[in-house]
Design a protein around this motif. Sequence first.
Motif, short mmCIF file in Angstrom:
data_model
loop_
_atom_site.label_atom_id
_atom_site.label_comp_id
_atom_site.label_asym_id
_atom_site.label_seq_id
_atom_site.Cartn_x
_atom_site.Cartn_y
_atom_site.Cartn_z
N ALA A 164 0.83 -1.21 0.00
CA ALA A 164 0.00 0.00 0.00
C ALA A 164 0.86 1.25 0.00
CB ALA A 164 -0.95 -0.01 1.19
N GLU A 165 1.97 1.24 0.69
CA GLU A 165 2.83 2.42 0.77
C GLU A 165 3.59 2.70 -0.53
OE1 GLU A 165 4.92 -0.91 3.15
OE2 GLU A 165 2.89 -0.13 2.97
N ASP A 166 3.43 1.85 -1.55
CA ASP A 166 4.04 2.08 -2.87
C ASP A 166 3.22 3.03 -3.73
OD1 ASP A 166 6.17 0.33 -2.30
OD2 ASP A 166 5.07 -1.40 -3.11
N TRP A 167 2.04 3.43 -3.25
CA TRP A 167 1.12 4.24 -4.06
C TRP A 167 1.80 5.44 -4.71
CZ3 TRP A 167 -3.05 4.88 -6.83
CH2 TRP A 167 -3.46 6.18 -7.15
N ASP A 168 2.42 6.31 -3.93
CA ASP A 168 2.99 7.55 -4.49
C ASP A 168 4.01 7.27 -5.58
OD1 ASP A 168 1.43 9.26 -2.90
OD2 ASP A 168 2.93 9.32 -1.30
N ALA A 169 4.93 6.37 -5.31
CA ALA A 169 5.99 6.07 -6.28
C ALA A 169 5.43 5.42 -7.54
CB ALA A 169 7.04 5.17 -5.64
N LEU A 170 4.48 4.50 -7.37
CA LEU A 170 3.94 3.82 -8.54
C LEU A 170 3.03 4.75 -9.35
CD1 LEU A 170 4.12 1.18 -10.06
CD2 LEU A 170 2.13 0.38 -8.77
N PHE A 171 2.25 5.58 -8.67
CA PHE A 171 1.41 6.52 -9.41
C PHE A 171 2.26 7.54 -10.16
CE2 PHE A 171 -1.18 10.41 -9.81
CZ PHE A 171 -2.04 9.93 -10.79
N ALA A 172 3.41 7.92 -9.61
CA ALA A 172 4.30 8.85 -10.31
C ALA A 172 4.72 8.27 -11.67
CB ALA A 172 5.54 9.15 -9.45
N VAL A 173 4.91 6.97 -11.75
CA VAL A 173 5.22 6.32 -13.03
C VAL A 173 3.96 6.25 -13.89
CG1 VAL A 173 6.00 4.17 -14.14
CG2 VAL A 173 7.08 4.95 -12.01
N ALA A 174 2.86 5.80 -13.30
CA ALA A 174 1.62 5.56 -14.05
C ALA A 174 0.96 6.83 -14.55
CB ALA A 174 0.63 4.80 -13.16
N ALA A 175 1.31 7.99 -13.99
CA ALA A 175 0.68 9.25 -14.37
C ALA A 175 1.10 9.76 -15.75
CB ALA A 175 0.96 10.31 -13.30
N ASP A 176 1.93 9.02 -16.44
CA ASP A 176 2.37 9.37 -17.79
C ASP A 176 1.33 8.86 -18.80
OD1 ASP A 176 3.55 9.56 -20.31
OD2 ASP A 176 5.43 8.63 -19.69
N PRO A 177 0.57 9.75 -19.44
CA PRO A 177 -0.47 9.30 -20.38
C PRO A 177 0.07 8.44 -21.52
CG PRO A 177 -0.72 11.65 -19.91
CD PRO A 177 0.57 11.21 -19.30
N GLN A 178 1.32 8.64 -21.91
CA GLN A 178 1.89 7.86 -23.01
C GLN A 178 1.98 6.37 -22.70
OE1 GLN A 178 1.38 9.83 -25.56
NE2 GLN A 178 3.34 9.27 -26.42
#
Length: 184
Positions: A19-33
């Motif tokens: 669960a604590e991986d949210w911020d780091a993983l969303f930072a990657v996933a937030a790339d629309p490409q």
Amino acid sequence: MNRQPVLEGERLVLRPLRAEDWDALFAVAADPQIWAGHPMHDRWQEQVFRLFFDDALANRGALAVIEKTSGEIVGSSRFQGYDPADGGSVEIGWTFLARRLWGTGANAEMKRLMLTHALASVERVVFRVGEDNIISRSAMENIGARLTNAIDFTDTPRGPVRHVMYEIDRASFASGLLVNSPSR
């Protein structure tokens, strides 16, 4: 089969998603490409990715992908749909990587680690790929997966999405059909 192992390769470490991986993983996933060719092309949006992330945790087969040199989370993948019948099978998928790793062989390394782990316990690994996701279909072919005749429909908020199915079995993997070519 342990669907949340720790797997270590030359450049990557895969470990259970937390669960604590949210911020780091969303930072990657937030790339629309990353999601442009994917059936869920809006997964870069926080509320959409939150559903994906929560589902990954709930299904208890998700792995965080960590780049060894930087220690950063650079993506995620899953073992899903374990079926012990007929020698056993499991799905590997729901995979995404930071774009800076595309074409570097990181996907091939990750899949090789996951396949080695899975095929020690099951006869066959399946991959479900959006029919129109040309980049992911190419990545499947680059790692030696065979396109099957199976089609799967997955319900999404936008309606059903058609997926094609690929597979790698223990014998083809053991014979070295998995290539190490760079892929996404």
